[in-house]
Design an enzyme around this catalytic site. Structure first.
Site, short mmCIF file in Angstrom:
data_model
loop_
_atom_site.label_atom_id
_atom_site.label_comp_id
_atom_site.label_asym_id
_atom_site.label_seq_id
_atom_site.Cartn_x
_atom_site.Cartn_y
_atom_site.Cartn_z
N LYS A 1 0.84 -1.21 0.00
CA LYS A 1 0.00 0.00 0.00
C LYS A 1 0.87 1.25 0.00
O LYS A 1 0.60 2.22 -0.72
CB LYS A 1 -0.96 -0.02 1.20
CG LYS A 1 -2.08 -1.04 1.00
CD LYS A 1 -2.87 -1.35 2.25
CE LYS A 1 -3.78 -2.56 1.98
NZ LYS A 1 -4.50 -3.05 3.14
N GLN B 1 -5.07 -1.90 9.30
CA GLN B 1 -4.84 -3.24 8.72
C GLN B 1 -5.41 -4.31 9.66
O GLN B 1 -5.09 -4.34 10.84
CB GLN B 1 -3.33 -3.45 8.50
CG GLN B 1 -3.01 -4.73 7.78
CD GLN B 1 -3.52 -4.75 6.33
OE1 GLN B 1 -3.36 -3.80 5.58
NE2 GLN B 1 -4.14 -5.85 5.95
N ASP C 1 -11.70 2.16 3.54
CA ASP C 1 -11.96 0.72 3.40
C ASP C 1 -13.46 0.43 3.29
O ASP C 1 -13.86 -0.67 2.93
CB ASP C 1 -11.41 -0.03 4.63
CG ASP C 1 -10.13 -0.79 4.31
OD1 ASP C 1 -9.87 -1.04 3.11
OD2 ASP C 1 -9.40 -1.14 5.26
#
Ligand code: NDP
Length: 285
Positions: free
Chosen positions: A52, A96, A119
């Site tokens: 990322k 994460q 997200d």
């Protein structure tokens, strides 16, 4: 023989567009910014986080990494999220997963501002998706939808069968297809006669996590097959949830694993971050 849906090529094209948008926003004083929070040392999570970071650097997105030790408390993590929620350089916050067991994942995801939830996991954004007014869409299913559009599939009236009902892939992609006027069937581990459902589908979307469990002979001739699954077989080999070789004999188009859906996921994270920076700019003007 099916056409291969080249996720790498679609992702590369999108990343060029994202880099252009990012540069334009930066020139106007709104460089898109993504905060990536990693708690602990999970090796797979470390790989994803570094991918990322690299993707941000390649598209001109500012990325702020917060690598926290495994013993970080829930209160400390929530305090960091609060700080990021109020940081004007940050337009997207990604925590994460999985988090260590002593931290309540739902509490953490709900602490992220829905306006920075790139997200798309915050219940506010899930709700917006379900009512057909999405703000941030979760990256993997969003990537699936972009791929279908790129290859010219019009979902209106089509039979879509989604296998897998997780909150990060199966459920959201089902709602996205519904929004595009497909007739959607959502299958899971208690579904009776999965083969019959799959055999009816104009579009099959597999998100199960079981190597090649969807047999090629189930696929309706001419169907489009999107395989989200990533399964390690032996030391090095990755396979999807669909029996690729046999399914390719029947499908009109199919995603390979790897090189299909995979490259789209981080790309859509970048797209969500840039969209968020754009919204911040519009709000400020
Ligand atoms: P989950 O494990 O959260 O969900 C799996 C789903 O599959 C569940 O809904 C489960 O049903 C269903 N299922 C399990 N066994 C069967 C069966 N025999 N028949 C029908 N349905 C079944 O997985 P995820 O959604 O997180 O991920 C799915 C796959 O996609 C994994 O391989 C993962 O690695 C991959 N993935 C890939 C990404 C990418 O970027 N390419 C991103 C995210 C995931 P039930 O709910 O009843 O238990």
């Amino acid at each position: 023989m099916a056409t291969l849906i080249d996720g790498k090529a679609i992702a590369a094209k999108l990343r060029n567009e994202i880099a252009e948008d990012s540069a334009a926003l930066t020139a106007q004083g709104f460089q898109p910014g993504l905060a990536v929070v990693l708690v602990g040392e999970d090796p797979a999570s470390r790989v994803y986080v570094s991918m990322k970071e690299k993707a941000c650097a390649a598209t001109g997105i500012f990325s702020a990494e917060h690598k926290l030790p495994v013993e970080t408390t829930e209160a400390e993590l929530l305090a960091l999220i609060d700080q990021l929620n109020n940081d004007p350089r940050i337009h997207g916050i990604l925590v994460q997963l999985p988090l260590p067991g002593h931290i309540d994942t739902d509490k953490v995801l709900e602490a992220i501002s829905p306006l920075k939830d790139v997200d798309g996991f915050h219940p506010y954004n899930v709700g917006r998706l379900v009512v057909g007014k999405p703000l941030f869409q979760p990256c993997t299913p969003y990537g699936v939808m972009v791929m279908l559009k790129e290859i010219g599939v019009n979902l209106a009236g089509k039979e879509v069968v989604v296998v897998g009902r997780s909150n990060i892939v199966g459920k959201p992609v089902a709602f996205m297809c519904l929004q595009e006027h497909a007739t959607v069937t959502l299958c899971h581990s208690r579904t009776r006669d999965l083969a019959a459902h799959v055999g009816r589908a104009d579009v099959v979307i597999a998100a199960v996590g079981k190597a090649e469990m969807i047999r090629g002979e189930w696929i309706k001739p001419g169907a489009v097959v999107i395989d989200v699954g990533v399964n390690r077989v032996g030391e090095k080999k990755l396979v999807g949830d669909v029996e690729f070789a046999a399914a390719s004999e029947r499908a009109s188009a199919i995603t390979p694993v790897p090189g299909g859906v995979g490259p789209m996921t981080i790309t859509m994270l970048l797209a969500n971050t840039v969209a968020s920076a754009k919204r911040a700019k519009d709000k400020a003007q």
